[in-house]
Design a protein around this motif. Structure first.
Motif: not given
Ligand code: MLT
Length: 393
Positions: A15, A17, A40-42, A108, A131, A176, A207, A238, A331, A372
């Motif tokens: 994956y 991330f 990096g990862i949100g 997710k 994504y 994203n 978001y 988020k 982002y 990103r």
């Protein structure tokens, strides 16, 4: 002999991330002195706000007393949280029935799990870049995936194409990874397209809390016709810092039916069978996100991240590096300088500036040459990262 799901063999080995995390920890192990700044990862960095903490504490206290103790909860979520979410939607003009709202442990999981109610024969349309969860979860099921280009020419906001019809359409807005967000007129085109082709839109609104533009809808249900074609996923990750606490919600309108089946009923059937609900304590915390005070506090945190986005955008402006996002989104999606490839830019930033970002190529072919950055760090680290960036260009 056991037969495994061979579709897993069609996935990339890791994956995205997880791959990045591995690279960064290898680099850190080899360079223990490196002061790495992670963009990096949100993942959020501010703690949960006070109201949420109060809610969590009250949930813990309830669990400590026989009179208020809770065992298994309703699979669809507690009524108090469904009501709170319903009120939130009402605040921007969307009216929902309580039974259309499903509380979960995050967008997710739901984005992946929703595929249980759709046949594997459906064709899926995803924008590229995207994504990775949308692509990977469909690959796991062996569905046919077609791509629609998101690129600089269309501002990373592709519109429906009669040549690219599909049964399941993914839209993420604000997007994203690109940070671009559809306005009402553009989103209406997708809703009309889906309705006229009997397609379902899986709309990722994770978001939405970052939206500032009046013309950008917070929910797809602000668009006429969406309740007959769209499922909406939302998350407190988020919005309210729940990446580690886990809570989200999915809206499946009662008016959504295909093939003689109500999708709301199918999803309820799926959830009652495979899910025992989000923890009561977490739902008590989540409820507070939607109070007046909770909204004030989470808005302050979002404003804090917005400041970071401004710091990043102003450094990129100074360097003459092109980007989208950063306005209605945490982002910032930039074009790698000097025509560099995304992973080369990733290595350069890590090695020369000790900054971690996400290579655009990890989000799809059209992400090549892009990168990103997230606005979820703190002010000091964000500013420091931008100084380091200026130092190498
Ligand atoms: C991202 O960095 O794209 C997100 O944090 C991933 C997620 O929300 O799962």
């Amino acid at each position: 002999m056991v037969k495994v799901n061979k579709n897993y063999g069609n996935l990339k080995e890791n994956y995205l991330f997880a791959d990045i995390a591995r690279k960064v920890s290898e680099y850190q192990a080899a360079h223990p002195e490196a002061n790495i700044i992670r963009m990096g990862i949100g993942d959020v960095t501010l703690p949960l706000c006070e109201e949420v903490i109060k809610g969590l504490h009250s949930g813990v206290d309830d669990m400590a007393k026989a009179e208020t103790f809770k065992g298994y909860g309703p699979e669809q979520g507690y009524g108090f949280l469904q009501e709170a979410v319903k009120g939130y939607y009402e605040s921007y003009g969307v009216s929902l029935d309580k039974n259309e709202i499903f509380i979960s442990d995050g967008a997710k999981s739901d984005v992946g799990n929703i595929l249980d109610i759709f046949d594997k024969d459906n064709t899926v349309l995803v924008p590229d870049p995207v994504y990775p969860v949308y692509v990977d979860t469909n690959t796991m099921d062996g569905r046919n995936i077609i791509y629609i280009d998101a690129n600089e020419d269309n501002g990373f906001l592709p519109l429906p194409d009669e040549e690219k019809k599909a049964d399941i359409i993914y839209i993420c807005s604000p997007n994203n990874p690109t940070g671009a967000a559809y306005n009402r007129e553009q989103l209406k085109k997708w809703v009309d397209f889906a309705n006229s082709n009997s397609s379902v839109i899986l709309y990722d609104a994770a978001y939405e809390a970052f939206i500032v533009d009046e013309d950008v809808p917070r929910s797809i249900y602000e668009i006429e016709g969406a309740k007959t074609c769209a499922i909406e996923f939302c998350s407190l990750s988020k919005t309210a810092g729940f990446t580690g606490t886990r809570c989200g919600y999915t809206v499946v309108p009662n008016t959504l039916s295909f093939d003689g089946f109500s999708l709301n009923k199918l999803w309820l059937r799926r959830q009652t069978t495979k899910f025992n609900g989000t923890s009561y304590i977490v739902q008590k915390g989540a409820e507070q996100v939607f109070t007046e005070e909770g909204q004030k506090e989470i808005r302050a945190n979002i404003d804090y991240y917005r400041e970071n986005a401004k710091i990043i955008m102003s450094a990129l402006d100074e360097l003459g590096i092109k980007y989208t996002g950063g306005k209605n989104s945490p982002y910032i999606w930039l074009t790698c300088p000097n025509g560099m490839k995304s992973w080369d830019f990733f290595d350069l930033l890590l090695e020369k500036a000790n900054i971690v970002g996400t290579p655009g190529a990890g989000f799809g072919e059209n992400g090549e040459g892009h990168f990103r950055l997230t606005a979820f760090s703190n002010h000091e680290k964000t500013a420091e990262a931008m100084e380091r960036l200026k130092g190498i260009f």
